[in-house]
Motif scaffolding. Structure first.
Motif, PDB file in Angstrom:
ATOM      1  N   UNK A  15      -8.991  30.654  -2.075  1.00 23.79           N
ATOM      2  CA  UNK A  15      -9.507  29.298  -2.265  1.00 23.79           C
ATOM      3  C   UNK A  15      -8.753  28.363  -1.334  1.00 23.79           C
ATOM      4  N   UNK A  16      -9.400  27.267  -0.948  1.00 28.08           N
ATOM      5  CA  UNK A  16      -8.783  26.362   0.034  1.00 28.08           C
ATOM      6  C   UNK A  16      -9.126  24.912  -0.270  1.00 28.08           C
ATOM      7  N   UNK A  17      -8.195  24.021   0.053  1.00 28.27           N
ATOM      8  CA  UNK A  17      -8.498  22.588   0.038  1.00 28.27           C
ATOM      9  C   UNK A  17      -8.080  21.985   1.377  1.00 28.27           C
ATOM     10  N   UNK A  18      -8.765  20.907   1.757  1.00 27.46           N
ATOM     11  CA  UNK A  18      -8.324  20.094   2.888  1.00 27.46           C
ATOM     12  C   UNK A  18      -7.707  18.839   2.292  1.00 27.46           C
ATOM     13  N   UNK A  19      -6.456  18.570   2.692  1.00 29.59           N
ATOM     14  CA  UNK A  19      -5.801  17.326   2.269  1.00 29.59           C
ATOM     15  C   UNK A  19      -5.778  16.374   3.453  1.00 29.59           C
ATOM     16  N   UNK A  20      -6.178  15.141   3.215  1.00 30.69           N
ATOM     17  CA  UNK A  20      -6.199  14.154   4.294  1.00 30.69           C
ATOM     18  C   UNK A  20      -5.566  12.847   3.859  1.00 30.69           C
ATOM     19  N   UNK A  21      -5.468  11.899   4.789  1.00 30.50           N
ATOM     20  CA  UNK A  21      -4.741  10.655   4.508  1.00 30.50           C
ATOM     21  C   UNK A  21      -5.544   9.673   3.657  1.00 30.50           C
ATOM     22  N   UNK A  22      -4.862   9.054   2.717  1.00 38.12           N
ATOM     23  CA  UNK A  22      -5.484   8.017   1.896  1.00 38.12           C
ATOM     24  C   UNK A  22      -4.454   6.967   1.540  1.00 38.12           C
ATOM     25  N   UNK A  23      -4.917   5.927   0.866  1.00 33.12           N
ATOM     26  CA  UNK A  23      -4.002   4.855   0.447  1.00 33.12           C
ATOM     27  C   UNK A  23      -4.299   4.454  -0.973  1.00 33.12           C
ATOM     28  N   UNK A  24      -3.282   3.980  -1.667  1.00 33.87           N
ATOM     29  CA  UNK A  24      -3.478   3.480  -3.019  1.00 33.87           C
ATOM     30  C   UNK A  24      -2.509   2.354  -3.286  1.00 33.87           C
ATOM     31  N   UNK A  25      -2.452   1.948  -4.561  1.00 30.34           N
ATOM     32  CA  UNK A  25      -1.515   0.862  -4.893  1.00 30.34           C
ATOM     33  C   UNK A  25      -0.220   1.393  -5.497  1.00 30.34           C
ATOM     34  N   UNK A  26      -0.067   2.740  -5.474  1.00 24.63           N
ATOM     35  CA  UNK A  26       1.169   3.336  -5.979  1.00 24.63           C
ATOM     36  C   UNK A  26       1.111   3.632  -7.460  1.00 24.63           C
ATOM     37  N   UNK A  30       0.830  -1.219   0.000  1.00 21.97           N
ATOM     38  CA  UNK A  30       0.000   0.000   0.000  1.00 21.97           C
ATOM     39  C   UNK A  30       0.865   1.271   0.000  1.00 21.97           C
ATOM     40  N   UNK A  31       0.425   2.252  -0.730  1.00 17.09           N
ATOM     41  CA  UNK A  31       1.149   3.524  -0.808  1.00 17.09           C
ATOM     42  C   UNK A  31       0.311   4.616  -0.168  1.00 17.09           C
ATOM     43  N   UNK A  32       0.940   5.416   0.679  1.00 16.20           N
ATOM     44  CA  UNK A  32       0.214   6.523   1.293  1.00 16.20           C
ATOM     45  C   UNK A  32      -0.037   7.603   0.240  1.00 16.20           C
ATOM     46  N   UNK A  33      -1.201   8.218   0.285  1.00 18.36           N
ATOM     47  CA  UNK A  33      -1.550   9.311  -0.629  1.00 18.36           C
ATOM     48  C   UNK A  33      -2.219  10.443   0.146  1.00 18.36           C
ATOM     49  N   UNK A  34      -1.995  11.696  -0.301  1.00 23.53           N
ATOM     50  CA  UNK A  34      -2.708  12.847   0.265  1.00 23.53           C
ATOM     51  C   UNK A  34      -3.930  13.110  -0.607  1.00 23.53           C
ATOM     52  N   UNK A  35      -5.107  12.902  -0.018  1.00 21.81           N
ATOM     53  CA  UNK A  35      -6.374  13.021  -0.762  1.00 21.81           C
ATOM     54  C   UNK A  35      -7.019  14.382  -0.552  1.00 21.81           C
ATOM     55  N   UNK A  36      -7.674  14.891  -1.576  1.00 22.07           N
ATOM     56  CA  UNK A  36      -8.472  16.113  -1.382  1.00 22.07           C
ATOM     57  C   UNK A  36      -9.786  15.704  -0.730  1.00 22.07           C
ATOM     58  N   UNK A  37     -10.003  16.205   0.494  1.00 23.74           N
ATOM     59  CA  UNK A  37     -11.227  15.855   1.229  1.00 23.74           C
ATOM     60  C   UNK A  37     -12.286  16.948   1.175  1.00 23.74           C
ATOM     61  N   UNK A  38     -11.840  18.175   0.856  1.00 24.28           N
ATOM     62  CA  UNK A  38     -12.800  19.281   0.809  1.00 24.28           C
ATOM     63  C   UNK A  38     -12.214  20.443   0.045  1.00 24.28           C
ATOM     64  N   UNK A  39     -13.080  21.295  -0.486  1.00 23.30           N
ATOM     65  CA  UNK A  39     -12.621  22.462  -1.247  1.00 23.30           C
ATOM     66  C   UNK A  39     -13.633  23.591  -1.064  1.00 23.30           C
ATOM     67  N   UNK A  40     -13.140  24.821  -1.069  1.00 19.77           N
ATOM     68  CA  UNK A  40     -14.054  25.964  -0.929  1.00 19.77           C
ATOM     69  C   UNK A  40     -13.374  27.241  -1.360  1.00 19.77           C
ATOM     70  N   UNK A  41     -14.170  28.278  -1.555  1.00 20.18           N
ATOM     71  CA  UNK A  41     -13.567  29.557  -1.953  1.00 20.18           C
ATOM     72  C   UNK A  41     -14.377  30.736  -1.440  1.00 20.18           C
ATOM     73  N   UNK A  42     -13.763  31.887  -1.541  1.00 21.20           N
ATOM     74  CA  UNK A  42     -14.451  33.129  -1.162  1.00 21.20           C
ATOM     75  C   UNK A  42     -13.994  34.244  -2.079  1.00 21.20           C
ATOM     76  N   UNK A  43     -14.971  35.028  -2.522  1.00 21.32           N
ATOM     77  CA  UNK A  43     -14.669  36.220  -3.323  1.00 21.32           C
ATOM     78  C   UNK A  43     -15.290  37.431  -2.633  1.00 21.32           C
ATOM     79  N   UNK A  44     -14.555  38.532  -2.524  1.00 21.06           N
ATOM     80  CA  UNK A  44     -15.140  39.727  -1.910  1.00 21.06           C
ATOM     81  C   UNK A  44     -16.366  40.189  -2.698  1.00 21.06           C
TER      82      UNK A  44
END
Ligand code: UT7
Length: 324
Positions: free
Chosen positions: A164-175, A1-15
């Motif tokens: 703009x923002x993203x949340x990166x969280x832990x994930x796994x893959x096969x590389x 198993x390979x560790x991966x950084x997953x996008x868990x959330x995304x958002x933005x703001x404009x004045x």
């Protein structure tokens, strides 16, 4: 198993304040037609006088956390890519910790001008893969309206404010490149090009914030070539080419740079997320803004292969390939 950084959330703001090109016709020798045809920009947002970069970042961060179903204390750290901080120090990221009521973790700013978000994503990925953090908020936030010379028509019509923002969280893959999460990155800079895009003030020189100066045309010529090269390099590391990309999410400086890069990569324009017409150039905020808009519009979907690429002052440029 390979560790991966997953996008868990995304958002933005404009004045709130939207400034159409026609506003500039009142004070400068310019036209809506010139701005549209040379840059693709139709309007941009400007922060209110009492609104700072950390305020914009806070709204984008909250939106990203909400979309991930997380609270501020669920993240281990914050990286803010910005060249327009509220103050010389402390960092926008620590101000954001305070505004979000976050009581743990670490926070720091990263400055690579328009390439800042790509640098921040790459840094966050490295921190997650090396076990320094499990979950990170990665933000691009800018108030470029504060460093415009309003008498310089060649620059002040091009930039805008946002976050703009993203949340990166832990994930796994096969590389393999079929994994979800960040798959590869390529970062570059070359200080021989400092004069092409810079701010003419700073803490240890003038003691002022300074104003943005740009040699637009020479930079334009550098941009398409360097963006194509870095995109090919990041894709090549994982055995992919432009044909494999579902979405290019480029830095939104100029529609002609975006078109030129997509053409060289043989990616049709309907697979490119475009926000330049509505946001102008928001520097480090432009890619996470475009990611968030692309997701909100139902275009970027889980499993899609996304290429982000950017170039800006330094020159600094790079790209990150991820599977949403
Ligand atoms: O985010 C960081 C990365 N930034 C970039 O990648 C920006 C790269 N550069 C560009 O996007 C383009 O070079 C610009 C949009 C800045 C300019 O477009 P261009 O096609 O390269 O135009 P130019 O600079 O060669 O200028 C053409 C003409 C000049 O007049 P002359 O010398 O031909 O008489 C300029 O003075 O357009 C004139 N001009 C304007 N005219 C009306 C420059 N700004 C304006 C303006 N309105 N706002």
């Amino acid at each position: 198993m390979t560790r991966r950084a997953l996008v868990e959330g995304v958002g933005h703001y404009l004045p709130e304040r939207i400034v159409p090109n026609s506003e500039f016709e009142k004070t400068l020798d310019t036209s809506d037609e010139w701005i549209r045809s040379r840059s693709g920009i139709e309007r941009r947002h400007f922060a209110a006088d009492d609104e700072t970069t950390s305020d914009l970042a806070m709204h984008a961060a909250r939106a990203a956390l909400d979309s991930a179903g997380l609270a501020p204390d669920d993240v281990d750290g914050i990286i803010v890519a910005t060249s327009t901080p509220d103050l010389t120090f402390p960092s926008v990221a620590t101000m954001l910790q305070q505004k979000l009521g976050m009581t743990r973790g670490f926070a720091f700013d990263l400055q690579a001008v328009c390439a800042g978000f790509v640098y921040a994503l790459s840094t966050a990925n490295a921190m997650i893969l090396s076990d320094q953090a499990e979950r990170l908020l990665v933000i691009g936030a800018e108030t470029f309206s504060r460093i415009m010379d309003w008498t310089d028509r060649s620059t002040c019509v091009l930039f805008g404010d946002g976050a703009g923002a993203v949340v990166l969280g832990p994930g796994e893959g096969d590389g393999s490149a079929a994994d979800r999460g960040i798959l590869s990155s390529d970062l570059n800079s070359d200080g021989r090009y400092l004069d092409m895009l810079y701010v003419d003030g700073g803490v240890s020189t003038t003691g002022t914030a300074g104003k943005l100066r740009m040699q637009g045309n020479p930079l334009f010529r550098q941009a398409v070539e360097k963006l194509t090269t870095t995109a090919d390099a990041a894709l090549g590391k994982i055995g992919l080419t432009g044909q494999d990309i579902d979405w290019i999410v480029p830095h939104q400086a100029n529609i002609r740079i975006i078109q030129g890069t997509a053409k060289k990569m043989e990616v049709p324009l309907d697979r490119v997320i475009l926000t330049v017409q509505d946001h102008g150039n928001t520097s480090a905020a432009s890619i996470p803004l475009a990611l968030s808009v692309g997701v909100a519009e139902g275009r970027i979907k889980p499993g899609d292969l996304v290429l982000t690429e950017a170039i800006g002052g330094g020159l600094a440029w790079g790209s990150v390939v991820l599977r949403w």
